[in-house]
Design a protein around this motif. Structure first.
Motif, PDB file in Angstrom:
ATOM      1  N   PHE A 105       0.833  -1.209   0.000  1.00 19.45           N
ATOM      2  CA  PHE A 105       0.000   0.000   0.000  1.00 19.45           C
ATOM      3  C   PHE A 105       0.867   1.258   0.000  1.00 19.45           C
ATOM      4  O   PHE A 105       0.654   2.174  -0.804  1.00 19.45           O
ATOM      5  N   TYR A 106       1.854   1.289   0.883  1.00 16.59           N
ATOM      6  CA  TYR A 106       2.714   2.477   0.944  1.00 16.59           C
ATOM      7  C   TYR A 106       3.583   2.606  -0.306  1.00 16.59           C
ATOM      8  O   TYR A 106       3.933   3.727  -0.710  1.00 16.59           O
ATOM      9  N   THR A 107       3.909   1.497  -0.927  1.00 16.87           N
ATOM     10  CA  THR A 107       4.664   1.548  -2.179  1.00 16.87           C
ATOM     11  C   THR A 107       3.820   2.189  -3.282  1.00 16.87           C
ATOM     12  O   THR A 107       4.313   3.001  -4.072  1.00 16.87           O
ATOM     13  N   VAL A 108       2.546   1.831  -3.328  1.00 20.34           N
ATOM     14  CA  VAL A 108       1.640   2.409  -4.326  1.00 20.34           C
ATOM     15  C   VAL A 108       1.449   3.901  -4.074  1.00 20.34           C
ATOM     16  O   VAL A 108       1.518   4.721  -4.996  1.00 20.34           O
ATOM     17  N   ILE A 109       1.233   4.266  -2.819  1.00 21.98           N
ATOM     18  CA  ILE A 109       0.992   5.666  -2.483  1.00 21.98           C
ATOM     19  C   ILE A 109       2.248   6.513  -2.700  1.00 21.98           C
ATOM     20  O   ILE A 109       2.161   7.711  -2.950  1.00 21.98           O
ATOM     21  N   SER A 111       3.968   6.745  -5.169  1.00 18.80           N
ATOM     22  CA  SER A 111       3.924   7.338  -6.507  1.00 18.80           C
ATOM     23  C   SER A 111       3.310   8.736  -6.481  1.00 18.80           C
ATOM     24  O   SER A 111       3.631   9.566  -7.332  1.00 18.80           O
ATOM     25  N   LEU A 112       2.432   8.992  -5.513  1.00 18.03           N
ATOM     26  CA  LEU A 112       1.832  10.329  -5.384  1.00 18.03           C
ATOM     27  C   LEU A 112       2.788  11.310  -4.725  1.00 18.03           C
ATOM     28  O   LEU A 112       2.676  12.525  -4.914  1.00 18.03           O
ATOM     29  N   TRP A 158      -0.032   7.576 -11.874  1.00 16.89           N
ATOM     30  CA  TRP A 158      -0.771   8.718 -11.329  1.00 16.89           C
ATOM     31  C   TRP A 158      -2.196   8.349 -10.967  1.00 16.89           C
ATOM     32  O   TRP A 158      -2.740   8.808  -9.970  1.00 16.89           O
ATOM     33  N   THR A 159      -2.834   7.501 -11.776  1.00 15.97           N
ATOM     34  CA  THR A 159      -4.253   7.213 -11.582  1.00 15.97           C
ATOM     35  C   THR A 159      -4.520   6.033 -10.646  1.00 15.97           C
ATOM     36  O   THR A 159      -5.519   6.036  -9.921  1.00 15.97           O
ATOM     37  N   LEU A 160      -3.642   5.030 -10.645  1.00 15.97           N
ATOM     38  CA  LEU A 160      -3.895   3.843  -9.826  1.00 15.97           C
ATOM     39  C   LEU A 160      -3.958   4.144  -8.328  1.00 15.97           C
ATOM     40  O   LEU A 160      -4.843   3.615  -7.635  1.00 15.97           O
ATOM     41  N   PRO A 161      -3.043   4.960  -7.776  1.00 15.42           N
ATOM     42  CA  PRO A 161      -3.173   5.253  -6.335  1.00 15.42           C
ATOM     43  C   PRO A 161      -4.498   5.916  -5.981  1.00 15.42           C
ATOM     44  O   PRO A 161      -5.111   5.586  -4.970  1.00 15.42           O
ATOM     45  N   PHE A 162      -4.953   6.848  -6.817  1.00 17.16           N
ATOM     46  CA  PHE A 162      -6.236   7.498  -6.555  1.00 17.16           C
ATOM     47  C   PHE A 162      -7.370   6.487  -6.609  1.00 17.16           C
ATOM     48  O   PHE A 162      -8.267   6.484  -5.757  1.00 17.16           O
ATOM     49  N   GLY A 163      -7.353   5.623  -7.621  1.00 13.85           N
ATOM     50  CA  GLY A 163      -8.409   4.623  -7.737  1.00 13.85           C
ATOM     51  C   GLY A 163      -8.445   3.680  -6.559  1.00 13.85           C
ATOM     52  O   GLY A 163      -9.519   3.350  -6.039  1.00 13.85           O
ATOM     53  N   LEU A 164      -7.280   3.240  -6.111  1.00 12.20           N
ATOM     54  CA  LEU A 164      -7.226   2.328  -4.973  1.00 12.20           C
ATOM     55  C   LEU A 164      -7.729   3.008  -3.703  1.00 12.20           C
ATOM     56  O   LEU A 164      -8.486   2.408  -2.923  1.00 12.20           O
ATOM     57  N   LEU A 165      -7.340   4.250  -3.487  1.00 11.56           N
ATOM     58  CA  LEU A 165      -7.796   4.973  -2.297  1.00 11.56           C
ATOM     59  C   LEU A 165      -9.305   5.149  -2.293  1.00 11.56           C
ATOM     60  O   LEU A 165      -9.962   5.008  -1.247  1.00 11.56           O
ATOM     61  N   GLY A 212      -9.555   8.524 -13.713  1.00 11.74           N
ATOM     62  CA  GLY A 212      -8.587   8.014 -14.669  1.00 11.74           C
ATOM     63  C   GLY A 212      -8.551   8.826 -15.939  1.00 11.74           C
ATOM     64  O   GLY A 212      -7.477   9.169 -16.453  1.00 11.74           O
ATOM     65  N   PHE A 213      -9.733   9.168 -16.462  1.00 13.02           N
ATOM     66  CA  PHE A 213      -9.782   9.913 -17.721  1.00 13.02           C
ATOM     67  C   PHE A 213      -9.291  11.346 -17.558  1.00 13.02           C
ATOM     68  O   PHE A 213      -8.453  11.818 -18.333  1.00 13.02           O
ATOM     69  N   THR A 214      -9.814  12.053 -16.568  1.00 12.90           N
ATOM     70  CA  THR A 214      -9.471  13.465 -16.431  1.00 12.90           C
ATOM     71  C   THR A 214      -8.006  13.673 -16.040  1.00 12.90           C
ATOM     72  O   THR A 214      -7.372  14.627 -16.506  1.00 12.90           O
ATOM     73  N   LEU A 215      -7.462  12.796 -15.196  1.00 11.55           N
ATOM     74  CA  LEU A 215      -6.055  12.930 -14.828  1.00 11.55           C
ATOM     75  C   LEU A 215      -5.155  12.669 -16.041  1.00 11.55           C
ATOM     76  O   LEU A 215      -4.136  13.346 -16.227  1.00 11.55           O
ATOM     77  N   SER A 216      -5.530  11.702 -16.858  1.00 14.21           N
ATOM     78  CA  SER A 216      -4.754  11.428 -18.062  1.00 14.21           C
ATOM     79  C   SER A 216      -4.920  12.543 -19.084  1.00 14.21           C
ATOM     80  O   SER A 216      -3.952  12.957 -19.734  1.00 14.21           O
ATOM     81  N   TRP A 217      -6.122  13.035 -19.231  1.00 17.72           N
ATOM     82  CA  TRP A 217      -6.433  14.059 -20.244  1.00 17.72           C
ATOM     83  C   TRP A 217      -5.610  15.330 -20.035  1.00 17.72           C
ATOM     84  O   TRP A 217      -5.203  15.978 -21.003  1.00 17.72           O
ATOM     85  N   ASP A 218      -5.344  15.697 -18.793  1.00 15.21           N
ATOM     86  CA  ASP A 218      -4.647  16.948 -18.488  1.00 15.21           C
ATOM     87  C   ASP A 218      -3.176  16.768 -18.152  1.00 15.21           C
ATOM     88  O   ASP A 218      -2.493  17.754 -17.848  1.00 15.21           O
ATOM     89  N   GLU A 219      -2.668  15.545 -18.162  1.00 15.21           N
ATOM     90  CA  GLU A 219      -1.328  15.287 -17.650  1.00 15.21           C
ATOM     91  C   GLU A 219      -0.232  15.808 -18.578  1.00 15.21           C
ATOM     92  O   GLU A 219      -0.271  15.599 -19.783  1.00 15.21           O
ATOM     93  N   ILE A 220       0.747  16.498 -17.978  1.00 15.21           N
ATOM     94  CA  ILE A 220       1.906  17.010 -18.725  1.00 15.21           C
ATOM     95  C   ILE A 220       3.209  16.459 -18.158  1.00 15.21           C
ATOM     96  O   ILE A 220       4.013  15.852 -18.871  1.00 15.21           O
ATOM     97  N   ALA A 221       3.430  16.673 -16.855  1.00 10.98           N
ATOM     98  CA  ALA A 221       4.742  16.389 -16.260  1.00 10.98           C
ATOM     99  C   ALA A 221       5.132  14.932 -16.407  1.00 10.98           C
ATOM    100  O   ALA A 221       6.255  14.612 -16.801  1.00 10.98           O
ATOM    101  N   ARG A 222       4.223  14.008 -16.099  1.00 13.60           N
ATOM    102  CA  ARG A 222       4.564  12.582 -16.159  1.00 13.60           C
ATOM    103  C   ARG A 222       4.686  12.079 -17.596  1.00 13.60           C
ATOM    104  O   ARG A 222       5.248  11.017 -17.826  1.00 13.60           O
TER     105      ARG A 222
END
Length: 281
Positions: A105-109, A111-112, A158-165, A212-222
């Protein structure tokens, strides 16, 4: 009463200023995108028309903006689907419990917590090393980096930690008596999952897909160091801000914002329908 009234107006003013601070830039961009043919990049507006949307449709400079639009749209849909497909079994596993769950769990988080650009650099370096190894076997190999390889992986970090939480929070509120009732009525584990658990947490699943969609749609840095040869729409938009000096850039911003708003509205509508259906039944 006077004291209470004064406190209310102070808080209302603070809230209004905060809302203006949040949405003011977006409102300004949308407004300026509807300028006339002689419009500029700043206020005051010069006329009112959809001229710059027509110019956007023709293309912006040497960039094929609609190809980038399509790439971002396809990537966002795939990221949304994979986020949902991975997070649901992961959250179910956490419900049961397994050895090393806390460490994972902490390994996944983590990433944030990592800076996005560092994650992007790490993924880009990983794929470059992979390419070097492949070239030792296939000399004609160019690169494995691309939209649905390295960029997809970068977005999933970026999206998996949010989804899991989100799902862990949903299962934390889940009443296990529904499952017990289903088993008492003879439902198998698969039927309990499909007919009881998933319908109850459906609003959370829709929320995960939206994230998942909105975070991917706007993502630049990653994406910046892990995209390969073809840019997504946010990266093209960032590049255009250095070269485009007309409100066409604002028209593009309005279109991308409209896609996000449409996705959010669709998901909220689905959640509302599910809740009404649950009330009726």
């Amino acid at each position: 009463m006077n004291e209470r009234g004064r406190r209310f107006w102070i808080l209302a003013t603070v809230f209004a200023l905060f809302t203006l601070f949040l949405y003011g830039p977006m409102i300004a961009i949308v407004t300026l995108s509807f300028q006339g043919p002689e419009g500029g990049l700043t206020f005051p507006m010069r006329g009112f028309s959809t001229h710059w949307f027509a110019e956007l449709w023709k293309g912006v400079g040497v960039v094929d903006i609609w190809a980038a639009f399509g790439r971002s749209l396809r990537l966002g849909v795939i990221v949304s689907a994979l986020t949902l497909a991975i997070c649901v079994p992961a959250a179910l596993a956490y419900r049961i419990g397994f050895r090393g769950a806390t460490l994972l769990f902490y390994t996944v988080i983590a990433s944030l917590i990592m800076p996005s650009i560092v994650v992007s650099l790490g993924i880009g370096l990983e794929f470059r090393l992979m390419d070097d190894e492949i070239r030792t076997v296939i000399t004609s190999h160019e690169t494995s980096s691309g939209l649905f390889t390295s960029a997809l992986g970068a977005h999933l970090t970026w999206t998996l930690p949010f989804g899991l939480l989100i799902l862990l929070a949903a299962f934390n509120r889940f009443d296990r008596r529904y499952e017990e009732a289903a088993r008492d009525l003879g439902a198998s584990p698969g039927q309990t999952l499909w007919l009881v658990i998933l319908p109850i947490i459906a609003p959370s699943l829709i929320g995960i897909a939206l994230f998942g969609f909105t975070l991917s749609w706007d993502e630049i840095a990653r994406t910046s160091q892990a995209i390969g040869g073809r840019n997504t729409l946010p990266l093209e938009l960032r590049g255009l801000t250095q070269t485009v000096t007309t409100p066409a850039i604002y028209a593009l911003g309005t279109v991308t914002t409209a896609v996000s708003v449409l996705a959010i509205g669709t998901c909220l509508g689905l959640i509302t329908l599910l809740r009404r259906r649950r009330v009726r039944h």
